[in-house]
Design a protein around this motif. Structure first.
Motif, PDB file in Angstrom:
ATOM      1  N   GLY A  52      18.868  33.188  29.784  1.00 29.13           N
ATOM      2  CA  GLY A  52      17.609  33.007  30.503  1.00 29.13           C
ATOM      3  C   GLY A  52      17.357  34.131  31.493  1.00 29.13           C
ATOM      4  O   GLY A  52      16.228  34.616  31.638  1.00 29.13           O
ATOM      5  N   ARG A  53      18.414  34.584  32.173  1.00 37.48           N
ATOM      6  CA  ARG A  53      18.267  35.704  33.105  1.00 37.48           C
ATOM      7  C   ARG A  53      17.844  36.969  32.366  1.00 37.48           C
ATOM      8  O   ARG A  53      17.021  37.751  32.869  1.00 37.48           O
ATOM      9  N   ALA A  54      18.399  37.168  31.176  1.00 43.14           N
ATOM     10  CA  ALA A  54      18.029  38.342  30.374  1.00 43.14           C
ATOM     11  C   ALA A  54      16.583  38.246  29.901  1.00 43.14           C
ATOM     12  O   ALA A  54      15.836  39.234  29.925  1.00 43.14           O
TER      13      ALA A  54
ATOM     14  N   ALA B 291      13.511  40.783  31.024  1.00 45.47           N
ATOM     15  CA  ALA B 291      12.729  41.535  30.041  1.00 45.47           C
ATOM     16  C   ALA B 291      11.244  41.191  30.117  1.00 45.47           C
ATOM     17  O   ALA B 291      10.389  42.071  29.970  1.00 45.47           O
ATOM     18  N   ALA B 292      10.923  39.928  30.358  1.00 40.19           N
ATOM     19  CA  ALA B 292       9.526  39.484  30.319  1.00 40.19           C
ATOM     20  C   ALA B 292       8.785  39.790  31.615  1.00 40.19           C
ATOM     21  O   ALA B 292       7.646  40.269  31.598  1.00 40.19           O
ATOM     22  N   GLN B 293       9.399  39.471  32.748  1.00 40.02           N
ATOM     23  CA  GLN B 293       8.778  39.668  34.065  1.00 40.02           C
ATOM     24  C   GLN B 293       7.330  39.170  34.087  1.00 40.02           C
ATOM     25  O   GLN B 293       6.383  39.912  34.318  1.00 40.02           O
ATOM     26  N   GLY B 294       7.178  37.881  33.840  1.00 39.40           N
ATOM     27  CA  GLY B 294       5.853  37.261  33.846  1.00 39.40           C
ATOM     28  C   GLY B 294       5.991  35.791  33.541  1.00 39.40           C
ATOM     29  O   GLY B 294       7.016  35.175  33.836  1.00 39.40           O
ATOM     30  N   THR B 295       4.971  35.221  32.920  1.00 41.84           N
ATOM     31  CA  THR B 295       4.993  33.808  32.544  1.00 41.84           C
ATOM     32  C   THR B 295       5.540  33.657  31.133  1.00 41.84           C
ATOM     33  O   THR B 295       5.158  34.399  30.225  1.00 41.84           O
TER      34      THR B 295
ATOM     35  N   VAL C 259      13.823  41.175  21.056  1.00 39.93           N
ATOM     36  CA  VAL C 259      15.130  40.534  20.953  1.00 39.93           C
ATOM     37  C   VAL C 259      16.245  41.501  21.334  1.00 39.93           C
ATOM     38  O   VAL C 259      17.166  41.152  22.087  1.00 39.93           O
ATOM     39  N   GLU C 260      16.177  42.714  20.820  1.00 39.56           N
ATOM     40  CA  GLU C 260      17.245  43.679  21.097  1.00 39.56           C
ATOM     41  C   GLU C 260      17.296  44.041  22.576  1.00 39.56           C
ATOM     42  O   GLU C 260      18.368  44.281  23.132  1.00 39.56           O
ATOM     43  N   GLU C 261      16.138  44.087  23.223  1.00 40.97           N
ATOM     44  CA  GLU C 261      16.110  44.363  24.659  1.00 40.97           C
ATOM     45  C   GLU C 261      16.791  43.243  25.431  1.00 40.97           C
ATOM     46  O   GLU C 261      17.588  43.493  26.343  1.00 40.97           O
ATOM     47  N   VAL C 262      16.484  42.005  25.051  1.00 44.31           N
ATOM     48  CA  VAL C 262      17.102  40.854  25.722  1.00 44.31           C
ATOM     49  C   VAL C 262      18.610  40.877  25.522  1.00 44.31           C
ATOM     50  O   VAL C 262      19.382  40.662  26.476  1.00 44.31           O
ATOM     51  N   ARG C 263      19.059  41.153  24.309  1.00 43.05           N
ATOM     52  CA  ARG C 263      20.490  41.193  24.025  1.00 43.05           C
ATOM     53  C   ARG C 263      21.180  42.312  24.804  1.00 43.05           C
ATOM     54  O   ARG C 263      22.299  42.143  25.311  1.00 43.05           O
TER      55      ARG C 263
ATOM     56  N   ILE D 185      20.218  43.588  27.699  1.00 39.45           N
ATOM     57  CA  ILE D 185      20.258  43.185  29.112  1.00 39.45           C
ATOM     58  C   ILE D 185      21.357  42.156  29.336  1.00 39.45           C
ATOM     59  O   ILE D 185      22.101  42.218  30.314  1.00 39.45           O
ATOM     60  N   ALA D 186      21.466  41.200  28.400  1.00 34.42           N
ATOM     61  CA  ALA D 186      22.503  40.172  28.526  1.00 34.42           C
ATOM     62  C   ALA D 186      23.895  40.779  28.459  1.00 34.42           C
ATOM     63  O   ALA D 186      24.797  40.371  29.202  1.00 34.42           O
ATOM     64  N   GLU D 187      24.067  41.762  27.582  1.00 31.63           N
ATOM     65  CA  GLU D 187      25.385  42.378  27.417  1.00 31.63           C
ATOM     66  C   GLU D 187      25.769  43.221  28.636  1.00 31.63           C
ATOM     67  O   GLU D 187      26.912  43.191  29.092  1.00 31.63           O
ATOM     68  N   SER D 188      24.791  43.945  29.176  1.00 31.41           N
ATOM     69  CA  SER D 188      25.074  44.813  30.327  1.00 31.41           C
ATOM     70  C   SER D 188      25.001  44.063  31.658  1.00 31.41           C
ATOM     71  O   SER D 188      25.436  44.593  32.684  1.00 31.41           O
TER      72      SER D 188
END
Length: 234
Positions: free
Chosen positions: A18-20, A24-28, A97-101, A103-106
């Motif tokens: 959820g944090r990732a 990535a989204a920074q919005g609603t 999806v790849e951006e979220v993954r 962010i989650a990994e790093s």
């Protein structure tokens, strides 16, 4: 697209995910779920992670995935959907999806200060509002009887509203939304459809795809608008 799958329920993983997503989204972000308790708690963990980044959650609660796609598109927001099918799964759209993954990994999360924590806006009437819009747009009648396989998803919530609006009879199978048992397999649906007095069949898969069976043809649809466009031809 599927973002996450785990045979076990791991709320810590979901909160980090959820944090990732929020970073990535920074919005609603629209968030929905299926009818299992594990999905309800998994959604809560995701929401905690999302709002910690300052993003806002529009919580539509229990809703079929095929309907959530239409609702989120109308609102112009990305969505996240938590459901159970052989394990806990998370579907996402509108965020890479790849951006979220990555962010989650790093663990490169945005951390909002206490006064900027995101809000949760509850929208429990999302399905009702979507169906109202659909029923205003479509005005046709289908005669006959359909066999509908809900595959233990919230697609069961679409009935009897769809068939009453468009005039056809329905027999439901696999309509236990809270069951963790695997739904009866596709072969059972196909055998019942071929041997019964049905004019067509619809199978709602857990990944939010509706399969329509008629006259030895199978068509697939990922939104209710596309599904009803096809049913209107009947």
């Amino acid at each position: 697209m599927e973002l996450y799958y785990s045979e076990k329920f791991n709320p810590e993983e979901l909160a980090l995910l959820g944090r990732a997503i929020g970073t990535a989204a920074q919005g609603t972000i629209v968030v929905g779920r299926d009818g299992r308790a594990i999905s309800r708690y998994g959604k809560r963990a995701l929401v905690i992670g999302i709002v910690s980044t300052g993003s806002t959650v529009m919580d539509v609660r229990l809703i079929p995935l095929i309907a959530l796609r239409d609702f989120a598109k109308r609102k112009g927001y990305p969505f996240v959907y938590v459901y159970y099918y052989g394990g806990v799964r998370v579907e996402i759209s509108g965020v890479e999806v790849e951006e979220v993954r990555a962010i989650a990994e790093s663990k490169a999360f945005v951390e909002a200060p206490p006064n900027d924590i995101g809000a949760t806006v509850y929208y429990p009437n999302a399905l009702d509002d979507l169906l109202y819009e659909l029923f205003r747009h479509y005005n046709f009648t289908i005669s006959g009887k359909a066999l509908v396989d809900c595959m233990n998803t919230p697609a069961a919530l679409l009935f009897p509203r769809l068939n009453e609006r468009f005039g056809f009879e329905v027999e439901l199978i696999n309509d236990m939304m809270t069951s963790y048992l695997p739904p009866k397999p596709k072969e059972v649906f196909l055998q019942k459809l071929s041997k019964g007095e049905y004019d067509f069949g619809i199978r709602f898969r857990p990944d939010g795809i509706a399969e329509v069976y008629k006259d030895n043809e199978v068509k697939e649809f990922d939104t209710l608008w596309k599904l009803l466009d096809h049913l209107a031809k009947f």
